[in-house]
Write a protein that holds these residues in place. Structure first.
Motif, short mmCIF file in Angstrom:
data_model
loop_
_atom_site.label_atom_id
_atom_site.label_comp_id
_atom_site.label_asym_id
_atom_site.label_seq_id
_atom_site.Cartn_x
_atom_site.Cartn_y
_atom_site.Cartn_z
N VAL A 193 2.17 111.19 95.40
CA VAL A 193 2.73 111.89 94.25
C VAL A 193 4.22 112.15 94.43
O VAL A 193 5.02 111.98 93.50
N ASP A 194 4.64 112.55 95.62
CA ASP A 194 6.06 112.84 95.86
C ASP A 194 6.92 111.60 95.67
O ASP A 194 8.00 111.66 95.06
N ALA A 195 6.44 110.46 96.18
CA ALA A 195 7.20 109.21 96.03
C ALA A 195 7.29 108.81 94.56
O ALA A 195 8.32 108.30 94.11
N MET A 196 6.20 109.04 93.79
CA MET A 196 6.23 108.70 92.38
C MET A 196 7.25 109.57 91.63
O MET A 196 8.00 109.09 90.78
N LYS A 197 7.30 110.85 91.96
CA LYS A 197 8.27 111.75 91.31
C LYS A 197 9.70 111.29 91.59
O LYS A 197 10.56 111.34 90.71
N LYS A 198 9.96 110.85 92.83
CA LYS A 198 11.30 110.37 93.17
C LYS A 198 11.62 109.09 92.42
O LYS A 198 12.73 108.90 91.94
N LEU A 199 10.63 108.20 92.32
CA LEU A 199 10.84 106.94 91.62
C LEU A 199 11.14 107.16 90.15
O LEU A 199 11.95 106.46 89.54
N MET A 200 10.50 108.17 89.57
CA MET A 200 10.69 108.46 88.15
C MET A 200 12.06 109.06 87.86
O MET A 200 12.50 109.11 86.71
N GLN A 201 12.77 109.48 88.90
CA GLN A 201 14.08 110.10 88.71
C GLN A 201 15.22 109.09 88.70
O GLN A 201 16.35 109.42 88.40
N VAL A 202 14.92 107.82 89.05
CA VAL A 202 15.99 106.81 89.08
C VAL A 202 16.48 106.55 87.68
O VAL A 202 15.72 106.62 86.72
N ASN A 203 17.77 106.23 87.54
CA ASN A 203 18.30 105.95 86.20
C ASN A 203 18.09 104.49 85.86
O ASN A 203 17.70 103.68 86.68
N SER A 204 18.38 104.15 84.62
CA SER A 204 18.06 102.81 84.11
C SER A 204 18.80 101.71 84.85
O SER A 204 18.34 100.58 84.89
N SER A 205 19.96 102.05 85.46
CA SER A 205 20.72 101.01 86.14
C SER A 205 20.00 100.47 87.36
O SER A 205 20.29 99.39 87.85
N GLY A 270 4.85 107.09 79.06
CA GLY A 270 4.81 106.24 80.24
C GLY A 270 4.96 107.03 81.53
O GLY A 270 4.24 106.80 82.51
N ALA A 271 5.89 107.97 81.53
CA ALA A 271 6.11 108.79 82.73
C ALA A 271 4.91 109.66 83.04
O ALA A 271 4.48 109.77 84.20
N LYS A 272 4.35 110.27 82.00
CA LYS A 272 3.16 111.10 82.18
C LYS A 272 2.01 110.27 82.72
O LYS A 272 1.26 110.71 83.61
N MET A 273 1.86 109.05 82.21
CA MET A 273 0.78 108.17 82.65
C MET A 273 0.91 107.84 84.14
O MET A 273 -0.06 107.92 84.90
N GLN A 274 2.11 107.48 84.58
CA GLN A 274 2.32 107.11 85.97
C GLN A 274 1.98 108.26 86.92
O GLN A 274 1.28 108.07 87.93
N LEU A 275 2.45 109.43 86.59
CA LEU A 275 2.21 110.59 87.44
C LEU A 275 0.73 111.00 87.40
O LEU A 275 0.14 111.35 88.43
N ASP A 276 0.14 110.93 86.22
CA ASP A 276 -1.27 111.30 86.05
C ASP A 276 -2.16 110.42 86.92
O ASP A 276 -3.03 110.90 87.67
N TYR A 277 -1.96 109.13 86.84
CA TYR A 277 -2.76 108.20 87.64
C TYR A 277 -2.57 108.46 89.14
O TYR A 277 -3.53 108.45 89.92
N THR A 278 -1.33 108.65 89.54
CA THR A 278 -1.05 108.86 90.97
C THR A 278 -1.74 110.12 91.47
O THR A 278 -2.31 110.13 92.58
N GLU A 279 -1.70 111.18 90.67
CA GLU A 279 -2.37 112.43 91.06
C GLU A 279 -3.88 112.25 91.14
O GLU A 279 -4.54 112.80 92.03
N ARG A 280 -4.43 111.48 90.22
CA ARG A 280 -5.88 111.25 90.23
C ARG A 280 -6.30 110.39 91.43
O ARG A 280 -7.38 110.60 92.00
N VAL A 281 -5.46 109.43 91.81
CA VAL A 281 -5.76 108.64 93.00
C VAL A 281 -5.72 109.52 94.24
O VAL A 281 -6.58 109.41 95.13
N ARG A 282 -4.72 110.40 94.32
CA ARG A 282 -4.65 111.31 95.47
C ARG A 282 -5.90 112.18 95.55
O ARG A 282 -6.47 112.37 96.63
N ALA A 283 -6.33 112.69 94.39
CA ALA A 283 -7.54 113.53 94.36
C ALA A 283 -8.77 112.72 94.78
O ALA A 283 -9.63 113.21 95.50
N ALA A 284 -8.83 111.46 94.32
CA ALA A 284 -9.97 110.60 94.69
C ALA A 284 -9.98 110.34 96.19
O ALA A 284 -11.04 110.33 96.82
N ARG A 285 -8.80 110.15 96.77
CA ARG A 285 -8.72 109.92 98.21
C ARG A 285 -9.14 111.16 99.00
O ARG A 285 -9.77 111.05 100.05
N GLU A 286 -8.80 112.33 98.47
CA GLU A 286 -9.22 113.57 99.12
C GLU A 286 -10.73 113.70 99.09
O GLU A 286 -11.35 114.10 100.08
#
Length: 405
Positions: A193-205, A270-286
């Motif tokens: 989840v932390d890596a996804m949040k960082k990735l979502m912060q990159v700008n379009s360039s 799109g952003a909500k979807m990416q984070l939502d899936y990542t959080e659900r995968v983390r929960a599934a792994r737990e």
């Protein structure tokens, strides 16, 4: 009239696909119903005229594909009457699909159904009927498919390819790098989840490598979001997310995209979807840190919620003793397998109560409850209210008042 359409009746008796003869004003005959007007076309005259237009535009019999699974056959006989076969479906439709189709065409028949068949079977029927009522022989291979919105609309032709190559050479546009895609997918798959949040912060360039897939910014973003949902949903399954849950979630996000009116809204979904899936995968792994058989049991239940099955079948499928599975499941989850199945079915049923207009009886049948009353008792046990009370209280009405009209 009966002897005139003797061949049609016999063909219907053999293939089971409904057929009607329409003179442009009224239905002259219909099998299986012998009324003047019957079946789908009794309720949806606009669609009847749509199928007739297909026959008008073709010299030979045609198979008209209304939806991916549902199709009709049509031609004009020597009198100028329309012969229309169908609907038929490539696979058996479930109750929800059938109800949706009936609603779409305003069909009121309670016992209405659509026969499973194939394009090949209907082609054979059309060749016989066309020869009998038109007097012209036609081979099955000459009967072509006609898509509702025009097949050429969906095909990629040489001109499209040349245009894309020209754009790429002039604008030096390339598709998003494999490295970025692998990084993005890997984050979802690992549930980071932390890596996804960082990735979502990159700008379009940082992601300029994305190729042009549409002629305007809104469509460009929509297509990229759809592609992203497909990639993410598959990565989530590899990461341990329940396949049924992942597919359902992707469908819901695709519906969200359909409602978006601006690039910004698409980006938010799109952003909500990416984070939502990542959080659900983390929960599934737990969760998977627990007993492996319990997790496999839950996966099996998730896939078979809409099917009747026995716990013994479940245990055999995942390769474990039923008594052992029941014991460790109760220890880990704090409830029996049967209670868990009922809870999950009620949880999914609750979503349908909120988001659809399907009747409570259909929802109960869809999730394999013995009766509507049984569904009501189980639902109230979990939610503290009846399905009808829950629907009234939780009814979800999407509002887009914040979007500029």
């Amino acid at each position: 009239m009966k002897s005139e359409y003797f061949i049609l009746e016999k063909l219907y008796n053999n293939c089971g696909i409904p057929v009607c003869v329409y003179d442009g004003e009224e239905c002259l005959v219909h099998f299986p119903n012998k009324d003047e007007e019957a079946g789908l076309f009794q309720y949806d005259r606009m669609f009847l005229h749509e199928v007739c237009r297909v026959a008008d535009a073709k010299q030979l019999p045609t198979i008209y594909v209304e939806e991916m699974k549902i199709f009709f056959g049509t031609y004009i006989d020597r009198k100028g009457y329309y012969h229309i076969w169908g609907p038929a479906a490539l696979e058996n439709l479930n109750q929800v699909q059938l109800t949706g189709y009936k609603h779409k065409h305003h069909i009121l028949e309670k016992e209405y159904g659509i026969l499973k068949s194939s394009h090949e079977i209907l082609s054979n029927i059309l060749t016989i009927a066309y020869f009998s009522y038109k007097g012209e022989a036609v081979e099955e291979t000459e009967i072509l498919l006609e898509w509702k919105d025009g097949e050429e609309k969906y095909a990629v032709g040489p001109a499209d390819i040349e245009k894309l190559q020209l754009e790429k050479s002039e604008m030096n546009r390339i598709h998003n790098s494999i490295e970025y895609e692998n990084k993005f997918v890997g984050i979802v798959e690992s549930g980071d989840v932390d890596a996804m949040k960082k990735l979502m912060q990159v700008n379009s360039s940082d992601v300029e490598g994305i190729g042009v897939v549409a002629e305007n910014a809104l469509k460009q973003m929509e297509y990229l979001c759809v592609s992203s949902i497909m990639l993410v949903s598959r990565a989530a399954i590899r990461g341990g997310m329940n396949p049924e849950e992942s597919h359902d979630l992707s469908d819901l996000y695709l519906r969200k995209l359909e409602k978006c009116k601006t690039v910004e809204e698409l980006g938010m979904v799109g952003a909500k979807m990416q984070l939502d899936y990542t959080e659900r995968v983390r929960a599934a792994r737990e969760r998977r840190k627990g007993n492996i058989y319990v997790e496999r049991c839950k996966d099996y239940i998730g896939v078979h919620l809409r099917q009747h099955f026995q716990i013994q079948e479940l245990a055999e499928d995942i390769g474990v003793n039923r008594s052992y599975l029941s014991r460790v499941f109760t220890e880990q989850e704090g409830m029996s397998i049967r209670d868990y199945i009922a809870r999950e079915r009620c949880r999914h049923a609750a979503n349908m109560l909120c988001y659809t207009d399907y009747s409570i009886s259909i929802i109960a049948e869809y999730f394999c409850f013995a009766t509507q009353s049984h569904f009501g008792k189980q639902f109230k046990k979990i939610y503290g209210m009846t399905p009808n009370e829950y629907r009234k209280k939780k009814r979800y009405i999407e509002s887009y008042k914040h979007i500029d009209r």
